[in-house]
Design an enzyme around this catalytic site. Structure first.
Site: not given
Length: 332
Positions: A55, A57-58, A111, A220
């Site tokens: 994803g 956002g990292h 994932d 997260h």
């Protein structure tokens, strides 16, 4: 409450950040349909290639490490969400240059689901692919239950170790074995003092009380069970390092890689002070740091805290780590 982030429409976050990444590194990467971030030199790659997923956002992970000597294609999902398997299948088909593909997956539920579905489809296509899973978070499972451990920042040095092995012309089986050996000899733990907000919704994804630090927090915002009063850099470094050394059973005379990864809003000043503490503690134990990374590598928006990762190194791993690499956020 309005978010204080410089964004446009929340639904456009992933597309716009990937477009910005590609435009700002046009000599190294391209953005292809399906949110595939592709190594510009993939077309001439006469070797094993590397595909990964995760994803957004990292940032800069994961797509910021696409390029020479690391990842060939990163399949990007939406914010904090895995992409679908079809995009991964297309990436593997694009990546394969006749030598097979190493498929690196971080151990998170979404994932792993995508990774497993991808492998089922790829098997039908007959493309040689080996999947390696990174699962080095020591906080949520003991080493004997490593399949339950979360994947954290350790994936990034693994990308380069594997990429360097591939660049040497090693076979898919050899590259996968080296990547797996590195994965089996690394350990990571995180600490946080403030959680992040989701950039699309503004929702808080983890809450930590003032004056408290959470040792073992997941990528997260998953709890680590290590809530305790805030401590100094040296004290915190000692707590985390001792846990890592115990997990890997590191002895005097061994050589380590050390990674201090800022989680989003912890300053480089703080990260360097922590690395200094780790260096002193290891030197006192007769353990040598032979490779390191310090900085924001795999973040979680504005999470305050850092991840500490160590990996056992031998002469082969050191040589691979020193091999050339050229990506947007890592160059050797």
């Amino acid at each position: 409450m309005q978010m204080q982030k410089f964004i446009n429409k929340p639904e456009d976050l992933t597309n716009e950040l990937l477009e910005g990444l590609a435009l700002s590194n046009a000599d190294l990467i391209s953005l292809e349909q399906g949110n595939l971030v592709v190594n510009k030199k993939l077309a001439e790659a006469d070797r094993v290639t590397i595909v990964t997923l995760g994803g957004t956002g990292h940032e800069p992970a994961i797509s910021g490490f696409v390029g020479e000597g690391m990842i060939d294609i990163s399949v990007a999902g939406n914010i904090f969400a895995a992409p679908g398997p079809q995009a991964c299948v297309e990436a593997i088909k694009m990546a394969d240059k006749g030598h097979g593909v190493l498929f690196v997956v971080l151990n998170h539920a979404g994932d792993m689901l995508t990774g497993n579905l991808t492998m089922k489809q790829i098997k039908k296509l007959g493309i040689p692919v080996i999947k390696v899973v990174t699962q080095e978070d020591i906080a949520n499972a003991p080493r004997e239950n490593a399949e339950d451990r979360r994947g954290l920042v350790g994936c990034v040095p693994l990308y380069h170790i594997a990429g360097a092995a591939a660049a040497q012309g090693k076979s898919l089986e050899e590259v996968a074995a080296i990547a797996q050996r590195f994965a089996d000899n690394m350990a990571t733990i995180a600490v946080a003092t403030k959680g992040a907000t989701h950039p699309a919704t503004g929702m808080e994804i983890a809450h930590i009380e003032d004056g408290i630090m959470e040792v073992g927090m997941g990528q997260h915002g998953e709890g680590g069970g290590g809530s305790q009063p805030m401590k100094s850099a040296d004290e915190t470094a000692a707590i985390m390092l001792e846990a890592l050394l115990k997990d890997l059973d590191v002895k005097a005379g061994e050589k380590l890689m050390v990674v201090i990864n800022g989680s989003g809003s912890t300053t480089l000043m703080e990260q360097l002070i922590v690395f200094r503490a780790v260096h002193k503690l290891l030197a006192a134990k007769g353990i040598e740091i032979v490779a390191n990374m310090v900085g924001e590598i795999l973040t979680v928006q504005e999470t305050a805290g850092f991840q500490m990762s160590i990996a056992r190194m031998d002469d082969e791993m050191i040589a691979l780590w020193k091999a050339p690499a050229r990506t947007p956020y890592f160059k050797n």
